[in-house]
Design a protein around this motif. Sequence first.
Motif, PDB file in Angstrom:
ATOM      1  N   VAL A  25       0.845  -1.195   0.000  1.00  0.00           N
ATOM      2  CA  VAL A  25       0.000   0.000   0.000  1.00  0.00           C
ATOM      3  C   VAL A  25       0.883   1.248   0.000  1.00  0.00           C
ATOM      4  O   VAL A  25       1.530   1.557   1.004  1.00  0.00           O
ATOM      5  CB  VAL A  25      -0.925   0.020   1.242  1.00  0.00           C
ATOM      6  N   PRO A  26       0.952   1.986  -1.125  1.00  0.00           N
ATOM      7  CA  PRO A  26       1.738   3.226  -1.150  1.00  0.00           C
ATOM      8  C   PRO A  26       0.945   4.381  -0.557  1.00  0.00           C
ATOM      9  O   PRO A  26      -0.291   4.413  -0.646  1.00  0.00           O
ATOM     10  CB  PRO A  26       2.005   3.440  -2.645  1.00  0.00           C
ATOM     11  N   HIS A  27       1.646   5.339   0.050  1.00  0.00           N
ATOM     12  CA  HIS A  27       0.954   6.475   0.666  1.00  0.00           C
ATOM     13  C   HIS A  27       1.888   7.679   0.702  1.00  0.00           C
ATOM     14  O   HIS A  27       3.036   7.569   1.151  1.00  0.00           O
ATOM     15  CB  HIS A  27       0.528   6.111   2.093  1.00  0.00           C
ATOM     16  N   LEU A  28       1.391   8.811   0.231  1.00  0.00           N
ATOM     17  CA  LEU A  28       2.106  10.076   0.320  1.00  0.00           C
ATOM     18  C   LEU A  28       1.483  10.868   1.456  1.00  0.00           C
ATOM     19  O   LEU A  28       0.291  11.171   1.428  1.00  0.00           O
ATOM     20  CB  LEU A  28       1.998  10.848  -1.000  1.00  0.00           C
ATOM     21  N   ILE A  29       2.280  11.187   2.466  1.00  0.00           N
ATOM     22  CA  ILE A  29       1.758  11.850   3.658  1.00  0.00           C
ATOM     23  C   ILE A  29       2.532  13.134   3.930  1.00  0.00           C
ATOM     24  O   ILE A  29       3.650  13.322   3.460  1.00  0.00           O
ATOM     25  CB  ILE A  29       1.827  10.925   4.891  1.00  0.00           C
ATOM     26  N   ALA A  30       1.908  14.027   4.698  1.00  0.00           N
ATOM     27  CA  ALA A  30       2.542  15.299   5.062  1.00  0.00           C
ATOM     28  C   ALA A  30       2.400  15.508   6.563  1.00  0.00           C
ATOM     29  O   ALA A  30       1.296  15.419   7.113  1.00  0.00           O
ATOM     30  CB  ALA A  30       1.891  16.454   4.308  1.00  0.00           C
ATOM     31  N   LEU A  31       3.506  15.767   7.232  1.00  0.00           N
ATOM     32  CA  LEU A  31       3.486  16.062   8.661  1.00  0.00           C
ATOM     33  C   LEU A  31       3.093  17.508   8.904  1.00  0.00           C
ATOM     34  O   LEU A  31       2.952  18.292   7.959  1.00  0.00           O
ATOM     35  CB  LEU A  31       4.866  15.771   9.267  1.00  0.00           C
ATOM     36  N   GLY A  70       4.943  20.376   7.300  1.00  0.00           N
ATOM     37  CA  GLY A  70       4.953  20.404   5.839  1.00  0.00           C
ATOM     38  C   GLY A  70       5.862  19.375   5.205  1.00  0.00           C
ATOM     39  O   GLY A  70       5.836  19.184   3.989  1.00  0.00           O
ATOM     40  N   GLU A  71       6.670  18.683   5.998  1.00  0.00           N
ATOM     41  CA  GLU A  71       7.577  17.684   5.449  1.00  0.00           C
ATOM     42  C   GLU A  71       6.777  16.502   4.908  1.00  0.00           C
ATOM     43  O   GLU A  71       5.880  15.987   5.560  1.00  0.00           O
ATOM     44  CB  GLU A  71       8.540  17.211   6.542  1.00  0.00           C
ATOM     45  N   ARG A  72       7.155  16.091   3.668  1.00  0.00           N
ATOM     46  CA  ARG A  72       6.429  15.006   2.995  1.00  0.00           C
ATOM     47  C   ARG A  72       7.237  13.713   3.057  1.00  0.00           C
ATOM     48  O   ARG A  72       8.450  13.719   2.902  1.00  0.00           O
ATOM     49  CB  ARG A  72       6.177  15.377   1.527  1.00  0.00           C
ATOM     50  N   LEU A  83      10.164   2.544  -8.266  1.00  0.00           N
ATOM     51  CA  LEU A  83       9.099   2.043  -9.132  1.00  0.00           C
ATOM     52  C   LEU A  83       7.732   2.299  -8.513  1.00  0.00           C
ATOM     53  O   LEU A  83       6.783   2.695  -9.202  1.00  0.00           O
ATOM     54  CB  LEU A  83       9.304   0.533  -9.348  1.00  0.00           C
ATOM     55  N   HIS A  84       7.621   2.104  -7.213  1.00  0.00           N
ATOM     56  CA  HIS A  84       6.324   2.231  -6.540  1.00  0.00           C
ATOM     57  C   HIS A  84       5.843   3.675  -6.450  1.00  0.00           C
ATOM     58  O   HIS A  84       4.683   3.910  -6.107  1.00  0.00           O
ATOM     59  CB  HIS A  84       6.421   1.626  -5.133  1.00  0.00           C
ATOM     60  N   ALA A  85       6.713   4.648  -6.743  1.00  0.00           N
ATOM     61  CA  ALA A  85       6.322   6.059  -6.669  1.00  0.00           C
ATOM     62  C   ALA A  85       6.058   6.666  -8.043  1.00  0.00           C
ATOM     63  O   ALA A  85       5.738   7.855  -8.133  1.00  0.00           O
ATOM     64  CB  ALA A  85       7.423   6.863  -5.959  1.00  0.00           C
ATOM     65  N   ARG A  86       6.200   5.877  -9.096  1.00  0.00           N
ATOM     66  CA  ARG A  86       6.022   6.422 -10.441  1.00  0.00           C
ATOM     67  C   ARG A  86       4.588   6.898 -10.649  1.00  0.00           C
ATOM     68  O   ARG A  86       3.637   6.242 -10.245  1.00  0.00           O
ATOM     69  CB  ARG A  86       6.395   5.366 -11.486  1.00  0.00           C
ATOM     70  N   GLY A  87       4.470   8.049 -11.298  1.00  0.00           N
ATOM     71  CA  GLY A  87       3.160   8.634 -11.553  1.00  0.00           C
ATOM     72  C   GLY A  87       2.659   9.538 -10.453  1.00  0.00           C
ATOM     73  O   GLY A  87       1.620  10.187 -10.610  1.00  0.00           O
ATOM     74  N   LEU A  88       3.383   9.607  -9.334  1.00  0.00           N
ATOM     75  CA  LEU A  88       2.971  10.471  -8.235  1.00  0.00           C
ATOM     76  C   LEU A  88       3.699  11.807  -8.302  1.00  0.00           C
ATOM     77  O   LEU A  88       4.889  11.858  -8.630  1.00  0.00           O
ATOM     78  CB  LEU A  88       3.282   9.814  -6.890  1.00  0.00           C
ATOM     79  N   ASP A  89       2.989  12.881  -7.995  1.00  0.00           N
ATOM     80  CA  ASP A  89       3.614  14.192  -7.852  1.00  0.00           C
ATOM     81  C   ASP A  89       4.074  14.299  -6.407  1.00  0.00           C
ATOM     82  O   ASP A  89       3.313  14.695  -5.525  1.00  0.00           O
ATOM     83  CB  ASP A  89       2.606  15.294  -8.204  1.00  0.00           C
ATOM     84  N   LEU A  90       5.317  13.916  -6.167  1.00  0.00           N
ATOM     85  CA  LEU A  90       5.813  13.796  -4.806  1.00  0.00           C
ATOM     86  C   LEU A  90       5.928  15.136  -4.096  1.00  0.00           C
ATOM     87  O   LEU A  90       5.772  15.218  -2.876  1.00  0.00           O
ATOM     88  CB  LEU A  90       7.171  13.093  -4.809  1.00  0.00           C
ATOM     89  N   GLU A  91       6.222  16.195  -4.836  1.00  0.00           N
ATOM     90  CA  GLU A  91       6.443  17.503  -4.214  1.00  0.00           C
ATOM     91  C   GLU A  91       5.181  18.351  -4.130  1.00  0.00           C
ATOM     92  O   GLU A  91       4.969  19.075  -3.168  1.00  0.00           O
ATOM     93  CB  GLU A  91       7.531  18.265  -4.980  1.00  0.00           C
ATOM     94  N   GLY A  92       4.314  18.265  -5.157  1.00  0.00           N
ATOM     95  CA  GLY A  92       3.156  19.152  -5.177  1.00  0.00           C
ATOM     96  C   GLY A  92       1.811  18.466  -5.156  1.00  0.00           C
ATOM     97  O   GLY A  92       0.774  19.125  -5.045  1.00  0.00           O
ATOM     98  N   GLY A  93       1.786  17.137  -5.282  1.00  0.00           N
ATOM     99  CA  GLY A  93       0.519  16.413  -5.312  1.00  0.00           C
ATOM    100  C   GLY A  93      -0.155  16.337  -3.962  1.00  0.00           C
ATOM    101  O   GLY A  93       0.413  16.700  -2.933  1.00  0.00           O
ATOM    102  N   ALA A  94      -1.389  15.852  -3.998  1.00  0.00           N
ATOM    103  CA  ALA A  94      -2.157  15.735  -2.755  1.00  0.00           C
ATOM    104  C   ALA A  94      -1.486  14.747  -1.816  1.00  0.00           C
ATOM    105  O   ALA A  94      -1.116  13.643  -2.213  1.00  0.00           O
ATOM    106  CB  ALA A  94      -3.575  15.278  -3.064  1.00  0.00           C
ATOM    107  N   ALA A  95      -1.327  15.146  -0.572  1.00  0.00           N
ATOM    108  CA  ALA A  95      -0.720  14.297   0.450  1.00  0.00           C
ATOM    109  C   ALA A  95      -1.631  14.263   1.664  1.00  0.00           C
ATOM    110  O   ALA A  95      -2.217  15.284   2.041  1.00  0.00           O
ATOM    111  CB  ALA A  95       0.668  14.817   0.836  1.00  0.00           C
ATOM    112  N   GLN A  96      -1.757  13.108   2.269  1.00  0.00           N
ATOM    113  CA  GLN A  96      -2.606  12.952   3.446  1.00  0.00           C
ATOM    114  C   GLN A  96      -1.962  13.629   4.657  1.00  0.00           C
ATOM    115  O   GLN A  96      -0.845  13.276   5.047  1.00  0.00           O
ATOM    116  CB  GLN A  96      -2.805  11.471   3.751  1.00  0.00           C
ATOM    117  N   PRO A  97      -2.628  14.611   5.266  1.00  0.00           N
ATOM    118  CA  PRO A  97      -2.071  15.197   6.499  1.00  0.00           C
ATOM    119  C   PRO A  97      -2.120  14.178   7.635  1.00  0.00           C
ATOM    120  O   PRO A  97      -3.177  13.590   7.898  1.00  0.00           O
ATOM    121  CB  PRO A  97      -3.004  16.386   6.776  1.00  0.00           C
ATOM    122  N   VAL A  98      -1.008  13.963   8.288  1.00  0.00           N
ATOM    123  CA  VAL A  98      -0.965  13.056   9.433  1.00  0.00           C
ATOM    124  C   VAL A  98      -0.176  13.723  10.554  1.00  0.00           C
ATOM    125  O   VAL A  98       0.552  14.690  10.337  1.00  0.00           O
ATOM    126  CB  VAL A  98      -0.323  11.696   9.087  1.00  0.00           C
TER     127      VAL A  98
END
Length: 463
Positions: free
Chosen positions: A359-365, A368-370, A407-422
């Motif tokens: 399960v991949p997940h892009l999160i933001a603390l 603001g750190e992602r 490979l698992h991060a391909r297609g994601l906007d790591l810097e500007g895309g939507a990230a789950q606030p946690v």
Amino acid sequence: MAAHSKLFAGHAIRRLRRSAGLTQVALADALDISPSYLNLIERNQRSISAALMLRLAERFDFDPRRLGSEEPGGGMDGLRRRLADPMFADLGIDRAEMEEWLAAAPGGAEAFARAFDRMGQGGGAQAPDTGSITLVRREIERWRNHFADLDAQAETAADELRLTAGDLYGALSERLRVRHQLTIRILPADTLPDQIRRLDLHARQLQLSEMLDGASRLFHAAYLLGDLEARDQIDALVAGAGFADRTADRLFRRHLTAYFAAAVMMPYARFLRACEGSGYDLLLLQRRFGASFEQIAHRLTTLQRVGARGLPFFMLRIDRAGQVSKRYAGASAAPLVEADGRCPLWDIHAAFDSPGRIVPHLIALEDGERWFTLSRTVEGQGAGLGQERSIFSVALGLQAGFAAPMLHARGLDLEGGAAQPVGLGCPACTRPDCTQRSAPPRGRTLQFSERERGLSPFAFAAD
């Protein structure tokens, strides 16, 4: 690190300069900056620019990712985590005070951090065994979970084993038999009902439960090899740690022996080439090295060889109740590893709903750190018929800015895309509008209104 974050690493720069035997004038000359500017950097009155980090990497054998993790007391993240303890709640120490402390007295901040950790993260309230685990984990992180000499010895052994047989398990079995007069025997589950491994020196056998899968059998064979052939190196590392109690010694020895076993299964240079060539494809790595997902995750936190570093991963393992049974920060300096609690909005928990799936997940603390994380369930080994098989969720992660090669991060906007606030657990989180909140943040005054009720059951003052 978020693009807008500033890195103050005067303590690390000063330590680098002193270890190289350089004056401020000499280091400033090597970095093409003025001595006065370097003096401001070392006093944490100026941040480190990206260009300066590149010059450090080019002109010294230095990984710029170490700058943040080498700050005294773990820097702002480390001090903030420790000062979040309830015993400090009435002091109201804010970020500005912590920054002043780090700048004015870095040695004092480091001394506080060490004393706090030695007390067991809570004024000595923890049980002795828990305190020993904390001490060992601190020693592992001091090395960034990379033990270069042990790694090199394991790599040499792995190369020798490859010359004797194409099958690593078979080569290990033969080496144990010829060099150490030990054979491996697989026993029925009812013969070893409560064990997965037993070394019977009278019979000269390593006895393994039939309930172990192939990756685990391979690991235990390599573990025994490490106990026999890397003992001197492991003894030296344990002695160098200087633990005051035997429990910590034995826990650290067990970690180092397991480290050797993993390094035999996944020799450093070959494993790093496979990681970079496949885009850190975790399933491919499992198949190529005959390892489990958890073993791969462990190994990825250790890739810090000078001149051949991998990505800076952390690893965390939890059960369904959210209790942590393994945590390795490696070179990541991840606050997610050190946090006492975890956010229910982080998909490390959601992995239990999809057993066996990554399960991949892009999160933001909150700062603001992602971070980019991959979570997957793993099952405990060795449970026999009629026994409940344990299940855990393992999270592997790194700062989003480093995740592009994956490979698992391909297609994601790591810097500007939507990230789950946690957050870092409800008591340490100050997000005011979280519907999942189960407790108010420490040190904040609760507010009550008979006429209004917000989304969160706890309303609290901003500071």
